[in-house]
Design a protein around this motif. Structure first.
Motif, PDB file in Angstrom:
ATOM      1  N   GLU A 106       0.840  -1.209   0.000  1.00 17.33           N
ATOM      2  CA  GLU A 106       0.000   0.000   0.000  1.00 17.33           C
ATOM      3  C   GLU A 106       0.870   1.252   0.000  1.00 17.33           C
ATOM      4  O   GLU A 106       0.600   2.219  -0.735  1.00 17.33           O
ATOM      5  CB  GLU A 106      -0.904  -0.011   1.236  1.00 17.33           C
ATOM      6  CG  GLU A 106      -2.007   1.026   1.214  1.00 17.33           C
ATOM      7  CD  GLU A 106      -3.184   0.634   0.322  1.00 17.33           C
ATOM      8  OE1 GLU A 106      -3.840   1.558  -0.199  1.00 17.33           O
ATOM      9  OE2 GLU A 106      -3.431  -0.564   0.133  1.00 17.33           O
ATOM     10  N   ASP A 109       2.449   1.631  -3.340  1.00 24.57           N
ATOM     11  CA  ASP A 109       1.459   2.122  -4.297  1.00 24.57           C
ATOM     12  C   ASP A 109       1.475   3.645  -4.327  1.00 24.57           C
ATOM     13  O   ASP A 109       1.536   4.267  -5.398  1.00 24.57           O
ATOM     14  CB  ASP A 109       0.072   1.589  -3.896  1.00 24.57           C
ATOM     15  CG  ASP A 109      -1.040   2.081  -4.801  1.00 24.57           C
ATOM     16  OD1 ASP A 109      -0.760   2.390  -5.976  1.00 24.57           O
ATOM     17  OD2 ASP A 109      -2.194   2.146  -4.345  1.00 24.57           O
ATOM     18  N   GLY A 131       0.173  -6.310  -5.478  1.00 24.01           N
ATOM     19  CA  GLY A 131      -0.976  -5.877  -4.689  1.00 24.01           C
ATOM     20  C   GLY A 131      -2.237  -6.659  -5.033  1.00 24.01           C
ATOM     21  O   GLY A 131      -2.993  -7.070  -4.140  1.00 24.01           O
TER      22      GLY A 131
END
Length: 409
Positions: A106, A109, A131
């Motif tokens: 995360e 990302d 992911g």
């Protein structure tokens, strides 16, 4: 040349003994005792070491950074830590590893959104692909859809190179990774085919009707290796749906490389190079061996099998490098023997993988502390440091399922 590697003084093959017999052999050093251990006992030791190293890697790359991502890549950054955690989860089934892995992805990302890089190992495609796979494992459909949407929104620049780390091959690997782990046609051929078309067109143009059907450049050099050259591009193309003439071009390119290898059996790092020095994944026989194994599987060609076996001999003799990592170290070279073992079922290759792993388990930390071995510029990373060694040790627990991260599917 020998200053790049330790002399391989390990026996060509060692019969396993019962654990108590292996431990009690008098006069034998600790490495020899490890080589005599039954595989099941050794894999327990490797798994324990891997999980201990994993904790250290997480502490140094995630904990000490206050959970901030400065390098998001699989190669040297936080995504490599996440990938190691995912492997640990698959082996040890600790839900905390999966949870922490998802947390790191995360953060990657967010860090990768404006990077402009599009590959699996060094770009945003790797973040979105991992992911999505993690979301599938966690049963989170909403998160899975989010990562897949983001992946499909990745735009490839027109001036993108073709190699694995930063180019088209690296994007196509991410597509194949998703199709393997999420489901066939997750990324359909309508998305990948234009990329393949461009790669084939460029490869044929640069070959200029030469003896090699396909040729590519990166930073002005015609590289041969897995990271930046022919080997990595052929590896990825073999996972694509190719037309018959394209299949022949891939085969012809590999045959050209086999014909033009060094007398030693090693492979040049680039077209025309006369420096027979590098035996590692990124350049030389190690990466080529993995791709020749894939070619032997894909095409059933004995020439590719024999060439893979020959390259494996080079790695056994010159692959005990004075570096630890996957890209240019012993950890990466060990995958040659695992790959040959999967292809042939020959236990001698499993022994060779065991031997290189035992060398790392027994001596790596000591050699690094003494300055006799390089721990990597990023010493905790997946591709340069001990993160890659930990990943290898986890793969050694189930050798028939082992795959070189970011390269073998």
């Amino acid at each position: 040349m020998a200053d790049r590697f330790f002399p391989n003084e390990m026996p060509d093959f060692v019969e396993e003994a019962a654990e108590d017999e292996a431990a009690s052999e008098r006069g034998k050093d600790s490495l020899t005792k490890l080589l005599h251990l039954p595989y099941k006992s050794l894999s327990v030791k490797l798994k324990k070491s891997a999980l201990d190293v994993k904790k250290m890697v997480v502490r140094e790359t995630w904990g000490r950074s206050s959970k901030r991502v400065h390098d998001y890549t699989l190669y040297t950054g936080a995504l490599g830590t996440a990938y190691l955690l995912f492997k640990a989860y698959q082996v040890a089934e600790n839900d905390n590893d999966l949870k922490l892995c998802s947390e790191i992805v995360e953060a990657c990302d967010s860090a990768s959104r404006d990077s402009g890089r599009v590959t699996f190992i060094c770009g945003r495609a790797g973040v979105c692909a991992l992911g999505a796979v993690l979301a599938k494992y966690a049963g989170d459909e909403r998160l899975l859809d989010r990562y897949l949407i983001q992946f499909r929104e990745i735009k490839l620049p027109s001036d993108l190179p073709n190699e694995l780390l930063y180019g088209r091959a690296g994007f196509l690997y991410a597509c194949s990774f998703l199709n393997k782990h999420i489901g066939k046609d997750t990324i359909p051929s309508t998305k990948t085919r234009p990329v393949v078309d461009e790669m084939i067109k460029v490869g044929r143009r640069l070959s200029s009707k030469g003896k090699c059907p396909l040729m590519y450049e990166w930073h002005g050099k015609k590289y041969w290796g897995a990271a930046h050259g022919l080997t990595g591009i052929m590896q990825v193309l073999m996972d694509m749906e190719l037309k018959p003439d394209e299949v022949e071009d891939v085969k012809g390119t590999l045959r050209y490389m086999i014909r033009n290898r060094y007398p030693s059996g090693n492979y040049p790092s680039s077209e025309g190079s006369e420096s027979d020095r590098l035996v590692q994944w990124c350049h030389g026989a190690s990466g080529v061996a993995l791709t020749l194994v894939k070619a032997a599987e894909a095409f059933g060609d004995k020439e590719f099998l024999q060439a893979a076996v020959d390259a494996g001999e080079v790695v056994w003799n010159r692959g005990l490098l004075k570096r630890i990592g996957l890209c240019h170290g012993i950890s990466g070279n060990t995958y040659v023997f695992l790959s040959l073992y999967r292809l042939t079922g020959n236990v001698e290759y499993l022994y060779r993988a065991k031997a290189f792993s035992c060398f790392l388990l027994d001596r790596a930390q000591k050699l690094i502390s003494e300055g006799k071995m390089h721990g990597g510029d990023r010493p905790y990373s997946l591709f340069e440091g001990i993160g890659g060694m930990a990943y290898l040790f986890l793969d050694m627990t189930e050798p028939s399922e082992s795959r070189f991260p970011g390269y073998e599917l």
